[in-house]
Design a protein around this motif. Structure first.
Motif, PDB file in Angstrom:
ATOM      1  N   ARG A   1      48.206  35.805  37.535  1.00  0.00           N
ATOM      2  CA  ARG A   1      47.656  36.212  36.241  1.00  0.00           C
ATOM      3  C   ARG A   1      46.406  35.369  36.008  1.00  0.00           C
ATOM      4  NH1 ARG A   1      52.704  36.154  31.931  1.00  0.00           N
ATOM      5  NH2 ARG A   1      54.289  37.156  33.256  1.00  0.00           N
ATOM      6  N   ALA A   2      45.269  36.015  35.876  1.00  0.00           N
ATOM      7  CA  ALA A   2      44.003  35.321  35.614  1.00  0.00           C
ATOM      8  C   ALA A   2      43.724  35.407  34.126  1.00  0.00           C
ATOM      9  CB  ALA A   2      42.883  35.968  36.411  1.00  0.00           C
ATOM     10  N   THR A   3      43.962  34.315  33.405  1.00  0.00           N
ATOM     11  CA  THR A   3      43.923  34.343  31.938  1.00  0.00           C
ATOM     12  C   THR A   3      42.824  33.478  31.331  1.00  0.00           C
ATOM     13  OG1 THR A   3      45.581  32.568  31.887  1.00  0.00           O
ATOM     14  CG2 THR A   3      46.391  34.838  31.796  1.00  0.00           C
ATOM     15  N   ARG A   4      41.906  32.970  32.168  1.00  0.00           N
ATOM     16  CA  ARG A   4      40.797  32.144  31.644  1.00  0.00           C
ATOM     17  C   ARG A   4      39.483  32.808  32.042  1.00  0.00           C
ATOM     18  NH1 ARG A   4      41.965  26.344  33.975  1.00  0.00           N
ATOM     19  NH2 ARG A   4      40.047  25.908  32.822  1.00  0.00           N
ATOM     20  N   PRO A   5      39.108  33.893  31.366  1.00  0.00           N
ATOM     21  CA  PRO A   5      37.997  34.738  31.831  1.00  0.00           C
ATOM     22  C   PRO A   5      36.627  34.081  31.850  1.00  0.00           C
ATOM     23  CG  PRO A   5      38.735  35.425  29.654  1.00  0.00           C
ATOM     24  CD  PRO A   5      39.746  34.454  30.160  1.00  0.00           C
ATOM     25  N   THR A   6      36.417  33.003  31.082  1.00  0.00           N
ATOM     26  CA  THR A   6      35.093  32.376  31.065  1.00  0.00           C
ATOM     27  C   THR A   6      35.044  31.080  31.872  1.00  0.00           C
ATOM     28  OG1 THR A   6      35.585  31.198  29.001  1.00  0.00           O
ATOM     29  CG2 THR A   6      34.553  33.380  28.808  1.00  0.00           C
ATOM     30  N   ALA A   7      36.158  30.667  32.465  1.00  0.00           N
ATOM     31  CA  ALA A   7      36.175  29.426  33.246  1.00  0.00           C
ATOM     32  C   ALA A   7      35.395  29.623  34.544  1.00  0.00           C
ATOM     33  CB  ALA A   7      37.607  29.010  33.551  1.00  0.00           C
TER      34      ALA A   7
ATOM     35  N   GLY B   1      47.797  43.643  52.778  1.00  0.00           N
ATOM     36  CA  GLY B   1      47.563  44.956  52.202  1.00  0.00           C
ATOM     37  C   GLY B   1      46.567  44.940  51.055  1.00  0.00           C
ATOM     38  N   ALA B   2      46.413  46.095  50.462  1.00  0.00           N
ATOM     39  CA  ALA B   2      45.431  46.263  49.396  1.00  0.00           C
ATOM     40  C   ALA B   2      45.853  45.503  48.143  1.00  0.00           C
ATOM     41  CB  ALA B   2      45.271  47.739  49.072  1.00  0.00           C
ATOM     42  N   ALA B   3      44.858  45.065  47.401  1.00  0.00           N
ATOM     43  CA  ALA B   3      45.099  44.386  46.132  1.00  0.00           C
ATOM     44  C   ALA B   3      45.017  45.392  44.993  1.00  0.00           C
ATOM     45  CB  ALA B   3      44.077  43.270  45.924  1.00  0.00           C
ATOM     46  N   THR B   4      45.974  45.325  44.083  1.00  0.00           N
ATOM     47  CA  THR B   4      45.958  46.142  42.879  1.00  0.00           C
ATOM     48  C   THR B   4      45.672  45.231  41.697  1.00  0.00           C
ATOM     49  OG1 THR B   4      47.576  47.683  43.797  1.00  0.00           O
ATOM     50  CG2 THR B   4      47.260  47.722  41.418  1.00  0.00           C
ATOM     51  N   VAL B   5      44.703  45.609  40.884  1.00  0.00           N
ATOM     52  CA  VAL B   5      44.298  44.806  39.731  1.00  0.00           C
ATOM     53  C   VAL B   5      44.445  45.641  38.469  1.00  0.00           C
ATOM     54  CG1 VAL B   5      42.374  43.616  38.611  1.00  0.00           C
ATOM     55  CG2 VAL B   5      42.725  43.378  41.080  1.00  0.00           C
ATOM     56  N   THR B   6      44.980  45.033  37.418  1.00  0.00           N
ATOM     57  CA  THR B   6      45.174  45.707  36.134  1.00  0.00           C
ATOM     58  C   THR B   6      44.701  44.793  35.010  1.00  0.00           C
ATOM     59  OG1 THR B   6      47.083  46.986  36.912  1.00  0.00           O
ATOM     60  CG2 THR B   6      46.904  46.649  34.543  1.00  0.00           C
ATOM     61  N   ALA B   7      44.032  45.374  34.026  1.00  0.00           N
ATOM     62  CA  ALA B   7      43.654  44.609  32.841  1.00  0.00           C
ATOM     63  C   ALA B   7      44.909  44.022  32.206  1.00  0.00           C
ATOM     64  CB  ALA B   7      42.934  45.507  31.846  1.00  0.00           C
ATOM     65  N   PHE B   8      44.809  42.785  31.723  1.00  0.00           N
ATOM     66  CA  PHE B   8      45.950  42.102  31.134  1.00  0.00           C
ATOM     67  C   PHE B   8      45.580  41.635  29.728  1.00  0.00           C
ATOM     68  CE2 PHE B   8      48.635  38.300  30.464  1.00  0.00           C
ATOM     69  CZ  PHE B   8      49.882  38.881  30.639  1.00  0.00           C
ATOM     70  N   GLY B   9      46.488  41.835  28.784  1.00  0.00           N
ATOM     71  CA  GLY B   9      46.214  41.431  27.418  1.00  0.00           C
ATOM     72  C   GLY B   9      45.680  42.574  26.584  1.00  0.00           C
ATOM     73  N   PRO B  10      45.422  42.315  25.290  1.00  0.00           N
ATOM     74  CA  PRO B  10      45.048  43.382  24.357  1.00  0.00           C
ATOM     75  C   PRO B  10      43.558  43.672  24.268  1.00  0.00           C
ATOM     76  CG  PRO B  10      45.418  41.356  23.156  1.00  0.00           C
ATOM     77  CD  PRO B  10      45.716  41.046  24.593  1.00  0.00           C
ATOM     78  N   GLY B  11      42.751  43.214  25.209  1.00  0.00           N
ATOM     79  CA  GLY B  11      41.316  43.451  25.123  1.00  0.00           C
ATOM     80  C   GLY B  11      40.912  44.876  25.468  1.00  0.00           C
ATOM     81  N   ASN B  12      39.666  45.247  25.132  1.00  0.00           N
ATOM     82  CA  ASN B  12      39.185  46.601  25.413  1.00  0.00           C
ATOM     83  C   ASN B  12      38.432  46.604  26.742  1.00  0.00           C
ATOM     84  OD1 ASN B  12      37.011  45.124  24.522  1.00  0.00           O
ATOM     85  ND2 ASN B  12      36.058  46.827  23.435  1.00  0.00           N
ATOM     86  N   HIS B  13      39.147  46.323  27.820  1.00  0.00           N
ATOM     87  CA  HIS B  13      38.514  46.205  29.126  1.00  0.00           C
ATOM     88  C   HIS B  13      39.363  46.882  30.189  1.00  0.00           C
ATOM     89  CE1 HIS B  13      41.371  42.891  28.727  1.00  0.00           C
ATOM     90  NE2 HIS B  13      41.470  42.873  30.051  1.00  0.00           N
ATOM     91  N   ARG B  14      38.748  47.107  31.334  1.00  0.00           N
ATOM     92  CA  ARG B  14      39.472  47.585  32.495  1.00  0.00           C
ATOM     93  C   ARG B  14      38.981  46.787  33.696  1.00  0.00           C
ATOM     94  NH1 ARG B  14      38.040  53.784  32.957  1.00  0.00           N
ATOM     95  NH2 ARG B  14      39.645  53.614  34.563  1.00  0.00           N
ATOM     96  N   CYS B  15      39.880  46.410  34.581  1.00  0.00           N
ATOM     97  CA  CYS B  15      39.534  45.579  35.728  1.00  0.00           C
ATOM     98  C   CYS B  15      40.039  46.242  37.005  1.00  0.00           C
ATOM     99  CB  CYS B  15      40.153  44.189  35.593  1.00  0.00           C
ATOM    100  SG  CYS B  15      39.598  43.258  34.141  1.00  0.00           S
TER     101      CYS B  15
ATOM    102  N   ALA C   1      36.967  39.060  31.181  1.00  0.00           N
ATOM    103  CA  ALA C   1      38.252  39.548  30.689  1.00  0.00           C
ATOM    104  C   ALA C   1      39.396  39.053  31.578  1.00  0.00           C
ATOM    105  CB  ALA C   1      38.241  41.080  30.657  1.00  0.00           C
ATOM    106  N   PRO C   2      40.593  38.929  31.013  1.00  0.00           N
ATOM    107  CA  PRO C   2      41.764  38.548  31.810  1.00  0.00           C
ATOM    108  C   PRO C   2      42.293  39.726  32.615  1.00  0.00           C
ATOM    109  CG  PRO C   2      42.386  38.864  29.528  1.00  0.00           C
ATOM    110  CD  PRO C   2      40.896  39.022  29.582  1.00  0.00           C
TER     111      PRO C   2
END
Length: 285
Positions: free
Chosen positions: A187-193, A233-247, A273-274
């Motif tokens: 879980r990547a939760t520090r988007p500006t670090a 294998g392939a990496a699957t990424v999903t936006a995490f948290g309540p922000g208005n983003h997609r990753c 974004a996380p």
């Protein structure tokens, strides 16, 4: 600065974050889940589930068993409840809450994971994964009109498939995880670090190494998964948290241990974004 000024400043920061990311709604009380008829025997450091929500608009506030193709390593039955338009809670009995959930399929909308919560007050302890789906790819909870009358961030009912996994860190030289286990997650939760190691409670690498995240530009991240080779294998990424983003996983950077992640607003503008990342496959050696 007086205490009142400090309080006012703190409220202003909170309001700004809520505007940028969307305020996280309080967890609503849910009706009782049907009792489990299958009981897990023993425990395992590895838990996983694949949950198919095959009914987009099932009657709200009613639990229903996950659709055909769903599997759970615990032997319990997973359930889904629609709590509102485009809002779902996935119940994973017997699985710990320190894992990672990603959306592997979505039809008719973009879906993201807004929260993962430990649940202790049901007949079986487990985890709730909250999912939000929107017609424009936005995770913003409040709709706002745009020029031309096209709404932005409108919640939309959708079918989706969710994959969840949690494991303990594997020390070098120890037996590998069982077949089907992911090679890494975080879980990547520090988007500006600029650079950091995600919380060890919410990351895993089958080699026992520590995963890291580097911000290389606005909304651009280089995820390092040490020890994984090109067979991973392939990496699957999903936006995490309540922000208005997609990753999304934009590129694997030519190596099994590197993944480039890109996060965007619903309009395609890069934004910090996380996110959550889950990678299938094998390890080197």
């Amino acid at each position: 600065m007086t205490r009142r000024q400090v309080t006012t400043a703190a409220l202003a920061v909170t309001a700004t974050l809520a505007t940028l990311w969307g305020a996280a709604p309080a967890a609503a009380a849910l009706p009782p889940v049907p009792p489990q008829g299958v009981k897990m025997i023993g425990s395992s450091p590895y838990g996983h589930a694949y949950v198919v929500n095959d009914v987009a608009a099932h009657p709200a506030h009613a639990w229903y068993a996950a659709g055909p193709g769903s599997t759970d390593s615990t032997g319990y039955v997973d359930y889904v409840i629609r709590t509102g338009t485009g809002r779902y809670t996935v119940w994973l009995p017997g699985l710990g809450a320190n894992g990672v959930a990603v959306i592997t399929e979505a039809n008719g909308a973009y879906c993201g994971v807004t929260a993962v919560r430990a649940i202790e007050d049901r007949d079986v302890p487990g985890t709730d994964v909250e999912v939000a789906c929107f017609s424009t790819g936005s995770l913003t909870l409040t709709a706002s009109p745009t020029l031309g009358g096209t709404p932005a961030g409108v919640a939309a009912n959708a079918t989706f498939a969710l994959t969840y996994a949690h494991l303990g860190l594997t020390a070098p030289g120890q037996p590998p995880p069982p077949p089907g286990a992911p090679s890494a997650y975080l879980r990547a939760t520090r988007p500006t670090a600029p650079f950091y190691q995600p919380d060890l409670a919410f990351q895993y690498n089958a080699t026992g190494a520590r995963n890291t995240v580097e911000r290389v530009g606005t909304g651009e991240y280089l995820v390092r998964l040490p020890g994984l080779d090109a067979r991973a294998g392939a990496a699957t990424v999903t936006a995490f948290g309540p922000g208005n983003h997609r990753c999304t996983a934009r590129d694997h950077a030519g190596s099994g241990g590197l993944v480039v992640v890109a996060c965007r607003t619903p309009d395609g503008v890069p934004t910090d974004a996380p996110f959550a990342l889950l990678r299938d496959g094998t390890t080197a050696g």
